[in-house]
Design a protein around this motif. Sequence first.
Motif, PDB file in Angstrom:
ATOM      1  N   SER A  56      14.760 -13.399   5.263  1.00 60.38           N
ATOM      2  CA  SER A  56      15.924 -14.118   5.293  1.00 60.38           C
ATOM      3  C   SER A  56      17.484 -13.321   5.633  1.00 60.38           C
ATOM      4  N   ASN A  57      17.391 -11.934   5.037  1.00 62.33           N
ATOM      5  CA  ASN A  57      18.571 -11.140   5.352  1.00 62.33           C
ATOM      6  C   ASN A  57      17.953  -9.650   5.634  1.00 62.33           C
ATOM      7  N   PRO A  58      17.552  -9.494   6.923  1.00 63.89           N
ATOM      8  CA  PRO A  58      17.254  -8.160   7.061  1.00 63.89           C
ATOM      9  C   PRO A  58      18.165  -6.915   6.834  1.00 63.89           C
ATOM     10  N   SER A  59      19.429  -7.557   7.194  1.00 59.98           N
ATOM     11  CA  SER A  59      20.365  -6.432   7.161  1.00 59.98           C
ATOM     12  C   SER A  59      20.677  -5.751   5.768  1.00 59.98           C
ATOM     13  N   ILE A  60      20.166  -6.541   4.502  1.00 62.17           N
ATOM     14  CA  ILE A  60      20.269  -5.973   3.378  1.00 62.17           C
ATOM     15  C   ILE A  60      18.927  -5.529   2.855  1.00 62.17           C
ATOM     16  N   ALA A  61      17.812  -6.122   3.456  1.00 62.61           N
ATOM     17  CA  ALA A  61      16.545  -5.598   3.175  1.00 62.61           C
ATOM     18  C   ALA A  61      16.088  -4.166   3.631  1.00 62.61           C
ATOM     19  N   ARG A  62      16.377  -4.153   4.816  1.00 62.28           N
ATOM     20  CA  ARG A  62      15.877  -2.884   5.745  1.00 62.28           C
ATOM     21  C   ARG A  62      16.682  -1.402   4.819  1.00 62.28           C
ATOM     22  N   PRO A  63      17.801  -1.511   4.603  1.00 68.47           N
ATOM     23  CA  PRO A  63      18.364  -0.163   4.113  1.00 68.47           C
ATOM     24  C   PRO A  63      17.760  -0.017   2.455  1.00 68.47           C
ATOM     25  N   LEU A  64      17.432  -1.201   1.693  1.00 67.24           N
ATOM     26  CA  LEU A  64      17.040  -1.447   0.518  1.00 67.24           C
ATOM     27  C   LEU A  64      15.439  -0.703   0.534  1.00 67.24           C
ATOM     28  N   LEU A  65      14.876  -1.199   1.506  1.00 72.23           N
ATOM     29  CA  LEU A  65      13.334  -0.834   1.756  1.00 72.23           C
ATOM     30  C   LEU A  65      13.355   0.778   1.982  1.00 72.23           C
ATOM     31  N   LEU A  66      14.185   1.359   3.014  1.00 74.99           N
ATOM     32  CA  LEU A  66      14.324   2.552   3.116  1.00 74.99           C
ATOM     33  C   LEU A  66      14.755   3.486   2.117  1.00 74.99           C
ATOM     34  N   PRO A 106      14.884   4.725  -9.196  1.00 72.82           N
ATOM     35  CA  PRO A 106      14.981   3.794  -8.351  1.00 72.82           C
ATOM     36  C   PRO A 106      14.141   2.808  -8.158  1.00 72.82           C
ATOM     37  N   LEU A 107      12.526   3.077  -8.266  1.00 71.69           N
ATOM     38  CA  LEU A 107      11.428   2.245  -8.056  1.00 71.69           C
ATOM     39  C   LEU A 107      11.210   1.377  -9.025  1.00 71.69           C
ATOM     40  N   PHE A 108      11.511   1.915 -10.550  1.00 68.98           N
ATOM     41  CA  PHE A 108      11.539   1.428 -11.690  1.00 68.98           C
ATOM     42  C   PHE A 108      12.612   0.165 -11.809  1.00 68.98           C
ATOM     43  N   ILE A 109      13.625   0.316 -11.255  1.00 66.24           N
ATOM     44  CA  ILE A 109      14.776  -0.711 -11.282  1.00 66.24           C
ATOM     45  C   ILE A 109      14.492  -1.761 -10.204  1.00 66.24           C
ATOM     46  N   GLY A 110      13.852  -1.295  -9.019  1.00 61.41           N
ATOM     47  CA  GLY A 110      13.205  -2.217  -8.096  1.00 61.41           C
ATOM     48  C   GLY A 110      12.175  -3.051  -8.610  1.00 61.41           C
ATOM     49  N   VAL A 111      11.160  -2.713  -9.290  1.00 61.90           N
ATOM     50  CA  VAL A 111       9.999  -3.509  -9.729  1.00 61.90           C
ATOM     51  C   VAL A 111      10.561  -4.535 -10.796  1.00 61.90           C
ATOM     52  N   ILE A 112      11.466  -4.117 -11.792  1.00 66.19           N
ATOM     53  CA  ILE A 112      11.882  -4.914 -12.732  1.00 66.19           C
ATOM     54  C   ILE A 112      12.814  -5.950 -12.215  1.00 66.19           C
ATOM     55  N   ALA A 113      13.727  -5.610 -11.063  1.00 67.20           N
ATOM     56  CA  ALA A 113      14.515  -6.711 -10.578  1.00 67.20           C
ATOM     57  C   ALA A 113      13.679  -7.874  -9.741  1.00 67.20           C
ATOM     58  N   ALA A 114      12.462  -7.280  -8.858  1.00 68.53           N
ATOM     59  CA  ALA A 114      11.651  -8.149  -8.362  1.00 68.53           C
ATOM     60  C   ALA A 114      10.959  -9.016  -9.119  1.00 68.53           C
ATOM     61  N   ALA A 115      10.470  -8.473 -10.395  1.00 65.01           N
ATOM     62  CA  ALA A 115       9.859  -9.488 -11.370  1.00 65.01           C
ATOM     63  C   ALA A 115      10.673 -10.297 -12.092  1.00 65.01           C
ATOM     64  N   LEU A 116      11.872 -10.055 -12.276  1.00 61.81           N
ATOM     65  CA  LEU A 116      12.779 -11.252 -12.586  1.00 61.81           C
ATOM     66  C   LEU A 116      13.152 -12.248 -11.593  1.00 61.81           C
ATOM     67  N   SER A 126       0.881  -1.274   0.056  1.00 62.65           N
ATOM     68  CA  SER A 126      -0.164  -0.106  -0.011  1.00 62.65           C
ATOM     69  C   SER A 126       1.026   1.413   0.070  1.00 62.65           C
ATOM     70  N   ILE A 127       2.001   1.250   0.955  1.00 63.09           N
ATOM     71  CA  ILE A 127       2.854   2.235   0.876  1.00 63.09           C
ATOM     72  C   ILE A 127       3.518   2.749  -0.888  1.00 63.09           C
ATOM     73  N   LEU A 128       3.986   1.553  -1.472  1.00 64.03           N
ATOM     74  CA  LEU A 128       4.623   1.618  -2.644  1.00 64.03           C
ATOM     75  C   LEU A 128       3.745   2.172  -3.583  1.00 64.03           C
ATOM     76  N   LEU A 129       2.328   1.729  -3.440  1.00 66.12           N
ATOM     77  CA  LEU A 129       1.211   2.392  -4.319  1.00 66.12           C
ATOM     78  C   LEU A 129       1.128   3.775  -4.146  1.00 66.12           C
ATOM     79  N   LEU A 133      14.110   2.850  -1.239  1.00 67.46           N
ATOM     80  CA  LEU A 133      13.179   2.831  -2.373  1.00 67.46           C
ATOM     81  C   LEU A 133      11.924   3.889  -1.843  1.00 67.46           C
ATOM     82  N   ILE A 134      11.484   3.571  -0.594  1.00 65.60           N
ATOM     83  CA  ILE A 134      10.491   4.394   0.075  1.00 65.60           C
ATOM     84  C   ILE A 134      10.843   6.053   0.012  1.00 65.60           C
ATOM     85  N   VAL A 135      12.215   6.173   0.629  1.00 58.96           N
ATOM     86  CA  VAL A 135      12.690   7.812   0.730  1.00 58.96           C
ATOM     87  C   VAL A 135      12.740   8.257  -0.800  1.00 58.96           C
TER      88      VAL A 135
END
Length: 499
Positions: A404-414, A332-342, A175-178, A416-418
């Motif tokens: 699985s790996n919060p140390s990578i996911a947490r800064p990545l989430l931050l 940034p978000l475009f790269i994120g959605v493409i990487a996630a889809a792949l 919901s935040i990302l939309l 993308l959102i910022v």
Amino acid sequence: MRRVISDSVSPVKRQVKVDLKADPFLSYILIFSFILAGFWIWHRVPNFATRDERWRIIDSMEAVGFVAADPSIKSLQEGILYGKSFGATFYLFGFALLPVFIYAFITGQLNVFSAIPNLRSDNLLILWNQTPRWVWTSSILLARLVNALLAVGCVYIMYRIGTTMRDRATGRLASILLTIPWGFIVLAHEAGEDVPALFFLLLVFYFFLQYIKIGKQKLFYLGCVCGGIAIAFKLTASISILLLGAAYLLRARRPETSLRSELLRPQLLLISAFLGFVTIYVGYPSVLVGGIETLTNWVLLKSKNKGSTFGWRAKPSWWWILRGYLNGFGLPLFIGVIAAALASLSQLRERSLATDGIILSLVGITTVLVVLSRWAYLRTHHLLPTFPLLILILAVMLMRLYDSNPSIARPLLLFLIVTSGLYAGVGDLGYASQPRDHATNWLASHASESSTVEIYVSDPQEAAIPHGMSVNWPYDREMKINGKNRTPPYTRWILLMPK
């Protein structure tokens, strides 16, 4: 009828209350979404933002005008066919404008709408200029408010889908990302068919996902009805049909079901097809009045137009698609959605509801891109149906990475959102600082009452002129004379003047 409506609304109200109580962050997300979608929605008022917004607002006005001039069913039919009432926006914005029509009736001003067809046949600028300012101001604001509320509804449905696919954390992230993509925010600010169609398309996704999970026929039927409504708003929502087929097959592969019993359900498919067809038929007022050939002619016309280069630039479809995504998402978000889809392709063999949701998303995305790849010209709003589908995949994959790996996911989430939030925020602030608004205000304060403005565009939303000011439009010449640009010095000075 009242009981039927109450029985339909009550479960929705209960679900919203449960979600708001169970997730304290949800209310803040929805408020934030409304702020972004509703900030400065009065931009350009009493002028329109786009051509599409103009027609969506005028459609119902013309029908009311015909009836006001001659109260009869025949006049209503003529009013519907006279305008561009090719979809469910006629009903939606006609309902939104009810206060305007009621006020005009009480004050004896319905003749304002009766004059619209004749004024439109003369000139769109004359139509806009001679129709009272209060009509445009109130109508545009009401229509945009309804659109913004539907945008917030889309954000909530995304929360429900993400929660159903995996958990509430996934729902929050989805919901935040939309909420923050610029392509979603810009369309939330304009009265049009894109956001309403997306709202019902997301309901299609949600009901089909629930059907895959539970298997109740009622959910499948609800998905088909919502699909018909979505298509009645916008033809590209026809991906609902592919989602229907995918949900039907995905339900059959659930471990608790029998493949044979789930696939051999002709009654389910026949009733679903009937419900969808009836909904589409009723959703097009011009089809109700003029017959099914009105819809087929419209579809053929749109198909022909999309295959022809429109406007100022001839580029391949992949260029338009890439441009639309970069504009709507930001880099940034475009790269994120493409990487996630792949990355999600490696998860497709997994038997889980999250994977089923990813498959539904990929089906919808692929279908839209295949259709758009045949177009010679497209814009960001044509890609909007794929935005939430890409975001759902991104939300699921990010939450899996977080587990699985919060140390990578947490800064990545931050990150993308910022970055996406900043991109959206800067764009949103742009509504409060539009050059055409500044030029309009300058003319209103500096030009005398007897002034006449000469303009070289035929549509009012392209001109920076105060409502009611005398206008001279030399229709036989535009911005060129003898092949040279006709841009007088004073015009250049107004366009470049400081705030």
